[in-house]
Design a protein around this motif. Structure first.
Motif, PDB file in Angstrom:
ATOM      1  N   ASP A 125      -4.193  15.070  -0.315  1.00 25.08           N
ATOM      2  CA  ASP A 125      -4.675  14.523   0.960  1.00 25.08           C
ATOM      3  C   ASP A 125      -3.475  14.052   1.770  1.00 25.08           C
ATOM      4  O   ASP A 125      -2.907  12.992   1.500  1.00 25.08           O
ATOM      5  CB  ASP A 125      -5.651  13.374   0.651  1.00 25.08           C
ATOM      6  N   LEU A 127      -3.789  13.872   5.217  1.00 26.43           N
ATOM      7  CA  LEU A 127      -4.443  13.868   6.538  1.00 26.43           C
ATOM      8  C   LEU A 127      -3.953  12.708   7.395  1.00 26.43           C
ATOM      9  O   LEU A 127      -3.481  12.909   8.506  1.00 26.43           O
ATOM     10  CB  LEU A 127      -5.965  13.800   6.339  1.00 26.43           C
ATOM     11  N   TRP A 143     -13.537  17.284   4.668  1.00 25.25           N
ATOM     12  CA  TRP A 143     -12.542  17.600   3.632  1.00 25.25           C
ATOM     13  C   TRP A 143     -12.357  16.431   2.677  1.00 25.25           C
ATOM     14  O   TRP A 143     -12.235  16.609   1.463  1.00 25.25           O
ATOM     15  CB  TRP A 143     -11.210  17.984   4.280  1.00 25.25           C
ATOM     16  N   LEU A 144     -12.331  15.224   3.256  1.00 26.88           N
ATOM     17  CA  LEU A 144     -12.141  14.044   2.392  1.00 26.88           C
ATOM     18  C   LEU A 144     -13.307  13.871   1.432  1.00 26.88           C
ATOM     19  O   LEU A 144     -13.113  13.566   0.255  1.00 26.88           O
ATOM     20  CB  LEU A 144     -11.989  12.784   3.248  1.00 26.88           C
ATOM     21  N   MET A 147     -12.808  16.328  -1.294  1.00 22.61           N
ATOM     22  CA  MET A 147     -11.715  15.945  -2.208  1.00 22.61           C
ATOM     23  C   MET A 147     -12.104  14.798  -3.124  1.00 22.61           C
ATOM     24  O   MET A 147     -11.734  14.776  -4.294  1.00 22.61           O
ATOM     25  CB  MET A 147     -10.487  15.496  -1.395  1.00 22.61           C
ATOM     26  N   HIS A 148     -12.841  13.818  -2.557  1.00 24.08           N
ATOM     27  CA  HIS A 148     -13.161  12.636  -3.363  1.00 24.08           C
ATOM     28  C   HIS A 148     -14.289  12.878  -4.355  1.00 24.08           C
ATOM     29  O   HIS A 148     -14.521  12.050  -5.224  1.00 24.08           O
ATOM     30  CB  HIS A 148     -13.486  11.442  -2.453  1.00 24.08           C
ATOM     31  N   LEU A 154      -7.120  14.439  -7.331  1.00 28.40           N
ATOM     32  CA  LEU A 154      -6.764  14.255  -5.918  1.00 28.40           C
ATOM     33  C   LEU A 154      -5.505  13.397  -5.837  1.00 28.40           C
ATOM     34  O   LEU A 154      -5.454  12.311  -6.424  1.00 28.40           O
ATOM     35  CB  LEU A 154      -7.918  13.547  -5.195  1.00 28.40           C
ATOM     36  N   SER A 156      -3.334  11.472  -3.108  1.00 29.11           N
ATOM     37  CA  SER A 156      -3.244  11.041  -1.713  1.00 29.11           C
ATOM     38  C   SER A 156      -1.788  10.759  -1.373  1.00 29.11           C
ATOM     39  O   SER A 156      -1.086  10.096  -2.145  1.00 29.11           O
ATOM     40  CB  SER A 156      -4.058   9.764  -1.486  1.00 29.11           C
ATOM     41  N   PRO A 160      -4.680   6.830   0.712  1.00 31.48           N
ATOM     42  CA  PRO A 160      -5.888   7.640   0.842  1.00 31.48           C
ATOM     43  C   PRO A 160      -6.279   7.621   2.330  1.00 31.48           C
ATOM     44  O   PRO A 160      -6.372   6.531   2.914  1.00 31.48           O
ATOM     45  CB  PRO A 160      -6.924   6.899  -0.008  1.00 31.48           C
ATOM     46  N   SER A 161      -6.464   8.776   2.939  1.00 29.06           N
ATOM     47  CA  SER A 161      -6.791   8.796   4.374  1.00 29.06           C
ATOM     48  C   SER A 161      -8.103   8.057   4.589  1.00 29.06           C
ATOM     49  O   SER A 161      -9.096   8.347   3.918  1.00 29.06           O
ATOM     50  CB  SER A 161      -6.930  10.237   4.862  1.00 29.06           C
TER      51      SER A 161
END
Ligand SMILES: NC(=O)C1=CN([C@@H]2O[C@H](COP(=O)(O)OP(=O)(O)OC[C@H]3O[C@@H](n4cnc5c(N)ncnc54)[C@H](O)[C@@H]3O)[C@@H](O)[C@H]2O)[C@@H](O)CC1
Ligand SMILES: Nc1ncnc2c1ncn2[C@@H]1O[C@H](COP(=O)(O)OP(=O)(O)O)[C@@H](O)[C@H]1O
Ligand SMILES: [K+]
Length: 485
Positions: A125, A127, A143-144, A147-148, A154, A156, A160-161
């Motif tokens: 991530d 982002l 997308w988040l 991913m989560h 994952l 980040s 984390p965004s």
């Protein structure tokens, strides 16, 4: 690169300080150096986390956090991985550093795609970092969420965004999935938001790379709470050397809370522990703890004592508070004592006056108790836990332990601490009473309020972290420090 653990003693810098540190570091280095270092560090950790990975999905955003992602993609491509980059943003509008990294990724032959690969072995991530200004929406949010919740680990980049680096508030997707597949490599500085509120859940395991830079003389917003020194005991000491604790609490039907605090103080090493029940019909003996001595509250010589007041106090605690606040040598205020003080300006005045008399005081509110003391709601406290703890410490001129994930310890004139160790197994009734008793023992032994609070919070969390997975964590056992009954 360093993994953050409960043993880490480190400064935490907020976004504004991180920007200044970055500015100074970038000015002293050739262009794009920091981002290249960041990308290399991300790729190194990615390769260590997923050694056998083939496809690595890297989601890049519109700013320099995205630039770190492009740079990592170039590195991973060079090392024989198959990075697939999705970019949420306009490549024409990338900042200069990120643009250079985008070109490098393209030159390395990285695959760019409009949508994420259907399967990947690792997701990265990249982002949003410290430039996030609102909760992620649109493709970023989609997308988040993916991913989560996906089975792939994952990583980040920087944050984390969706996480606010200063406060730990979260604007990203649901964090219901287990955290053991989440990793975060934070860059240049460690940020407070990673360690409190939703930070721990969003980030998972946190790693740090300073990119070869120092923080100079920037003042940290907080520090991680470090392991306290082990307390050695002189051979020629006696019980009086370790001080006396008195627990004032246990209104009718709530005797257990006072006994938990007393047991915790006893097991934390207090020389003598008294229990003063706020229930005239209370049995003045605890068969499981014959070491505890029982007294009526008005029979206590408060000035000589470290008093822990409020555990199971109910409304009855109000009546004893004027005397407790005026005379206790050292004082921990918890639970109903805090609620009573929140409702009563005269008690607040007595509390503030303690500092002027050189008397040590620690408040141990959970977020709702903190909200009542501040006259706000719990959401406002949780929106900025560091600020809420500091505001209380300032208002009442004492040490404040704001409990919950990433417990904050704040005292006037001290850098606040965020406790890293501990976990949600502590989310069971009575563990707060145990903490209050542990703080009381530290005060009785002569520690400053700030040091007693820091040490007790660290040890309380450490017990929870070392608790065997197959044994129930109950407050009674926690007080004794052992799951064995
Ligand atoms: N400049 C450098 O040389 C370095 C930058 N670093 C990285 O750069 C990051 C900071 O970069 P930036 O300041 O560019 O900030 P970010 O990359 O975090 O994001 C800023 C960009 O995202 C947009 N944005 C913010 N919130 C958004 C949202 N919710 N939805 C959509 N777009 C949103 C902003 O308009 C801006 O274009 C750090 O977190 C770190 O990852 C590190 O590589 C260290 C070196
Ligand atoms: N999710 C969590 N992660 C870490 N620590 C937690 C969590 N939930 C609770 N705790 C800790 O457990 C204790 C609970 O205290 P409190 O809310 O006062 O409970 P009680 O009044 O039942 O004793 C505090 O030390 C708090 O920091
Ligand atoms: K990120």
């Amino acid at each position: 690169m360093q993994r953050i653990t409960a043993e880490t003693d480190a400064p935490l810098f907020d976004i504004a300080a991180t920007r200044r540190i970055e500015h100074v570091a970038a000015a002293a280095l050739p262009p794009h150096t920091l981002m290249q270092r960041a990308g290399r560090a991300v790729a190194r950790l990615a390769m260590a986390l997923a050694t056998d990975a083939r496809t690595v999905w890297i989601a890049c955003g519109p700013g320099n956090n995205g630039g770190d992602g492009f740079e990592a993609a170039a590195q991973l491509q060079r090392h024989g991985f198959h990075p697939v980059v999705t970019h949420a943003g306009d490549t024409e509008r990338l900042p200069a550093d990120a643009r250079a990294s985008f070109e490098r990724a393209r030159a390395e032959g990285v695959t760019f795609a409009d949508s994420p690969p259907t399967v990947c072995d690792l997701a990265i991530d990249a982002l949003l970092g410290i430039g996030a200004r609102r909760p992620p929406g649109g493709a970023m949010a989609e997308w988040l969420a993916r991913m989560h919740t996906s089975a792939a680990p994952l990583l980040s980049v920087d944050l984390p965004s969706g996480l606010n680096a200063d406060t730990g508030t979260w604007g990203g997707p649901s964090l219901a999935a287990p955290t053991d597949r989440r990793f975060c490599l934070t860059l240049l500085t460690r940020k407070p938001g990673l360690f409190t509120a939703q930070g721990r859940d969003a980030a998972g395991e946190v790693w740090f790379d300073d990119l070869g830079c120092t923080a100079g003389d920037e003042a940290p917003a907080a520090r991680l709470n470090e392991r306290p020194e082990d307390r050695s005991r002189a051979h020629a000491s006696h019980k009086g050397s370790y001080g006396d604790v008195a627990v004032v609490g246990g209104a009718p039907g709530m005797a257990g809370a006072a006994l938990l605090a007393a047991s915790a103080a006893l097991h934390a090493g207090a020389g003598r522990v008294y229990v003063a029940p706020l229930d005239e019909t209370a049995v003045m003996l605890d068969m499981r703890h014959p070491e505890l001595m029982f007294r009526r509250p008005d029979a206590l010589e408060m000035a000589q004592l470290s008093v822990v007041c409020g555990c199971g106090g109910d409304d009855a605690v109000r009546a004893v508070l004027p005397r407790v606040l005026s005379t206790a040598g050292a004082l921990v205020l918890d639970a109903d004592a805090l609620n009573a003080i929140a409702r009563d300006a005269s008690l607040q005045t007595l509390l503030r006056q303690r500092a002027a008399r050189g008397r040590r005081t620690v408040l141990t509110p959970h977020p709702l108790e903190a909200a009542r003391l501040l006259g706000v709601d719990t959401t406002q406290v949780q929106a900025d836990r560091l600020q809420a703890a500091a505001a209380l410490a300032d208002r009442f001129a004492c040490t404040v332990v704001l409990k919950g994930s990433g417990t904050v310890i704040a005292s006037p004139g001290e850098t606040p601490r965020i406790n890293f160790g501990s976990n949600a197994r502590l989310a069971t009734a009575g563990t707060g009473d145990v903490l209050a008793g542990m703080v009381g023992a530290g005060l009785a032994a002569g520690s400053t309020a700030h040091a007693a609070a820091r040490a007790a919070v660290w040890r309380h969390g450490d017990r929870a972290d070392r608790w065997p997975a197959d044994q129930a964590l109950t407050a009674g056992a926690l007080a004794r420090g052992t799951p064995v009954r």
